[in-house]
Design a protein around this motif. Sequence first.
Motif, mmCIF file in Angstrom:
data_model
loop_
_atom_site.group_PDB
_atom_site.id
_atom_site.type_symbol
_atom_site.label_atom_id
_atom_site.label_comp_id
_atom_site.label_asym_id
_atom_site.label_seq_id
_atom_site.Cartn_x
_atom_site.Cartn_y
_atom_site.Cartn_z
ATOM 1 N N PRO A 5 12.291 1.922 7.815
ATOM 2 C CA PRO A 5 10.877 1.528 7.916
ATOM 3 C C PRO A 5 9.893 2.655 7.579
ATOM 4 N N ASP A 6 10.357 3.915 7.638
ATOM 5 C CA ASP A 6 9.430 5.009 7.364
ATOM 6 C C ASP A 6 9.262 5.302 5.873
ATOM 7 N N THR A 7 10.122 4.705 5.049
ATOM 8 C CA THR A 7 10.019 4.966 3.610
ATOM 9 C C THR A 7 8.926 4.079 3.002
ATOM 10 N N ALA A 8 8.000 4.729 2.303
ATOM 11 C CA ALA A 8 6.923 3.964 1.665
ATOM 12 C C ALA A 8 7.444 3.345 0.370
ATOM 13 N N VAL A 9 7.082 2.080 0.126
ATOM 14 C CA VAL A 9 7.541 1.414 -1.095
ATOM 15 C C VAL A 9 6.334 0.990 -1.929
ATOM 16 N N LYS B 222 2.169 -7.855 1.707
ATOM 17 C CA LYS B 222 2.248 -8.562 2.996
ATOM 18 C C LYS B 222 3.547 -8.264 3.727
ATOM 19 N N ILE B 223 4.628 -8.050 2.960
ATOM 20 C CA ILE B 223 5.879 -7.770 3.674
ATOM 21 C C ILE B 223 6.159 -6.269 3.772
ATOM 22 N N GLY B 224 5.136 -5.465 3.535
ATOM 23 C CA GLY B 224 5.298 -4.055 3.894
ATOM 24 C C GLY B 224 5.202 -3.040 2.775
ATOM 25 N N ALA B 225 4.928 -3.484 1.531
ATOM 26 C CA ALA B 225 4.754 -2.489 0.468
ATOM 27 C C ALA B 225 3.504 -1.665 0.765
ATOM 28 N N SER B 226 3.542 -0.378 0.381
ATOM 29 C CA SER B 226 2.386 0.472 0.666
ATOM 30 C C SER B 226 1.309 0.316 -0.389
ATOM 31 N N ASP B 227 1.752 -0.036 -1.612
ATOM 32 C CA ASP B 227 0.798 -0.147 -2.712
ATOM 33 C C ASP B 227 1.503 -0.827 -3.873
ATOM 34 N N TYR B 228 0.751 -1.112 -4.942
ATOM 35 C CA TYR B 228 1.415 -1.653 -6.127
ATOM 36 C C TYR B 228 0.829 -1.035 -7.379
ATOM 37 N N LEU B 229 1.622 -1.053 -8.437
ATOM 38 C CA LEU B 229 1.185 -0.533 -9.739
ATOM 39 C C LEU B 229 1.339 -1.661 -10.744
ATOM 40 N N LEU B 230 0.310 -1.842 -11.565
ATOM 41 C CA LEU B 230 0.419 -2.888 -12.582
ATOM 42 C C LEU B 230 0.811 -2.259 -13.908
ATOM 43 N N LYS B 231 1.867 -2.818 -14.529
ATOM 44 C CA LYS B 231 2.324 -2.299 -15.823
ATOM 45 C C LYS B 231 1.409 -2.826 -16.929
ATOM 46 N N PHE C 229 0.875 1.337 -16.826
ATOM 47 C CA PHE C 229 -0.022 2.181 -16.020
ATOM 48 C C PHE C 229 -0.161 3.565 -16.647
ATOM 49 N N LYS C 230 -1.229 4.237 -16.288
ATOM 50 C CA LYS C 230 -1.496 5.569 -16.859
ATOM 51 C C LYS C 230 -1.184 6.624 -15.791
ATOM 52 N N PRO C 231 -0.907 7.846 -16.236
ATOM 53 C CA PRO C 231 -0.563 8.910 -15.285
ATOM 54 C C PRO C 231 -1.589 9.079 -14.167
ATOM 55 N N ASP C 232 -2.899 8.937 -14.490
ATOM 56 C CA ASP C 232 -3.847 9.202 -13.391
ATOM 57 C C ASP C 232 -3.790 8.108 -12.318
ATOM 58 N N GLN C 233 -3.273 6.923 -12.708
ATOM 59 C CA GLN C 233 -3.050 5.896 -11.673
ATOM 60 C C GLN C 233 -1.946 6.338 -10.716
ATOM 61 N N LEU C 234 -0.920 6.977 -11.309
ATOM 62 C CA LEU C 234 0.179 7.487 -10.475
ATOM 63 C C LEU C 234 -0.335 8.531 -9.484
ATOM 64 N N SER C 235 -1.213 9.403 -10.005
ATOM 65 C CA SER C 235 -1.762 10.439 -9.119
ATOM 66 C C SER C 235 -2.505 9.811 -7.955
ATOM 67 N N LEU C 236 -3.267 8.772 -8.274
ATOM 68 C CA LEU C 236 -4.036 8.105 -7.229
ATOM 69 C C LEU C 236 -3.132 7.492 -6.157
ATOM 70 N N VAL C 237 -2.073 6.802 -6.658
ATOM 71 C CA VAL C 237 -1.136 6.185 -5.716
ATOM 72 C C VAL C 237 -0.500 7.252 -4.822
ATOM 73 N N MET C 238 -0.106 8.367 -5.439
ATOM 74 C CA MET C 238 0.545 9.417 -4.661
ATOM 75 C C MET C 238 -0.405 9.989 -3.609
ATOM 76 N N GLN D 136 -1.796 10.439 2.125
ATOM 77 C CA GLN D 136 -2.717 10.255 3.248
ATOM 78 C C GLN D 136 -2.120 9.349 4.320
ATOM 79 N N GLN D 137 -1.470 8.287 3.855
ATOM 80 C CA GLN D 137 -0.854 7.359 4.818
ATOM 81 C C GLN D 137 0.217 8.061 5.650
ATOM 82 N N ASN D 138 1.052 8.891 4.933
ATOM 83 C CA ASN D 138 2.103 9.609 5.659
ATOM 84 C C ASN D 138 1.518 10.539 6.700
ATOM 85 N N LYS D 139 0.420 11.191 6.292
ATOM 86 C CA LYS D 139 -0.203 12.145 7.193
ATOM 87 C C LYS D 139 -0.690 11.419 8.446
ATOM 88 N N ILE D 140 -1.345 10.284 8.226
ATOM 89 C CA ILE D 140 -1.856 9.537 9.367
ATOM 90 C C ILE D 140 -0.708 9.075 10.256
#
Length: 449
Positions: free
Chosen positions: A75-79, A96-105, A107-116, A121-125
């Motif tokens: 449960p601690d692994t972000a998906v 709804k079933i627990g994904a932390s975020d999604y990426l739409l194909k 995608f560009k590298p700066d989208q990856l940076s944003l997701v990361m 931040q979520q992990n920190k919290i």
Amino acid sequence: MDQNMKILVVDDELVVRESLYHWFSREGYDTESAASGNEALQKLEQKNFDTMFVDMKMPGMSGFELLEKVKQLYPDTAVVIITAYGSIDSAIQAMKIGASDYLLKPFKPDQLSLVMEKIFQQNKISSEYRYLKGQLDKITRFDNIIGESDSMTKIYTLIEEVAATDAPVLILGETGTGKELVAKAIHVKSLRNNFPFVPINCGALPDSLLESELFGYNKGAFTGASHSRKGFLEVVSGGTLFLDEIGEISQKMQVDLLRVLEEKKITRLGQTQQIDVDFRLLSATRQNLGDKIQTGHFRNDFFYRINVIDIEIPPLRERADDIPLLAYHFLEKYSHETTKKIDTIDKTTLKYLKNYHWPGNVRELENAIERAVVLSKSRTLALNDFGFLKTISSQSFDSNVLTLRDMEKRHIKNILQDNEWNISRSADILGVSRATLHRMIKRQNMEKP
Ligand SMILES: Nc1ncnc2c1ncn2[C@@H]1O[C@H](COP(=O)(O)OP(=O)(O)OP(=O)(O)O)[C@@H](O)[C@H]1O
Ligand SMILES: [Mg+2]
């Protein structure tokens, strides 16, 4: 951003998998990849991944199924779900079933940076939350009551149980055993914990004063009543009233309190109008109330009212295993308070502390440690920091007052205690056979504690 993060990329499409893998690796993340859900699960078994990027559409196990399994097993692994543009519905479903975020194909590298950044931040919290939760659990789990003996463990369970009720509890125990501490713990664990905890020492106040303290008075009720005042029975409103030394209250006060407990109403002194009161009653005594009832000093009906449940705290000498724990607890407290660097208690001293009978119980132990800390000149507390122990130790080893048989018994007992009643080892040390030692134990009427 936390470059120690471990990332697992799961996609059946080689191009997507490789490009993600390279991007994360270049950014310095510890990255691995898998071509299917099953391969991903195998990797998860061997290593903890903080974050996974999972393609939704894969032959065999779908991204959905993998997400469900991961949330169940890790449960601690972000998906983060990767999905084709236009299937945003399924991405929402995944969230709804627990994904932390999604990426739409695509995608560009700066989208990856944003997701990361978001995942970070979520992990920190959540780790801050876990830390705070841990701290809170420590507080709510009797952090201030020290003791791991069986009898104390039973008391912790009892506290939890009675805290869930509103029943009056009578706490019994010799002086200094921690009756007030237990009363506070019950209050803190109860539903009344947002309201006041009001302790009153009935033994310290003469009857008339106790009456005005409890019931309050109106201006002019008696000489000196220059203003009206609420009594503690009103002040406690919603909270817990702790009547310490309840064995000391007069028969009249017992009758008055009995009425309050039954009617939940009081009248201030000098007033006729009744006031509703709401409190839970905890009381404590070191006296044997049974004896007091027998001699007519305590009312039976009042006794039954306050004693719906009782908690008996055993004297410290009957839970000697807690003595080292408590001693170290107080050592830490007072070396901290006095900023003296004292960090140990020598072994022999600890043994004497354990064997002492502590008539003043935990309070006496606390005072002894405090005094020792204040006076000690070394980093280790030793026998001569505890004057009262030294007299016992010289007495008990004074051969003039001991018979040979007593000396033998004491010596055997010490060796057995030091070796946790391991017969072979103790017999070896004493230079006798196991059978002889068994005989000696029997003859001396010794019993394994
Ligand atoms: N198990 C314990 N762990 C830590 N401190 C304790 C423990 N038991 C008692 N103490 C400490 O010992 C002192 C006496 O405790 P407390 O006032 O609760 O005892 P009491 O039974 O109400 O005594 P009395 O009968 O004299 O009123 C307090 O300073 C308390 O913090
Ligand atoms: Mg007390």
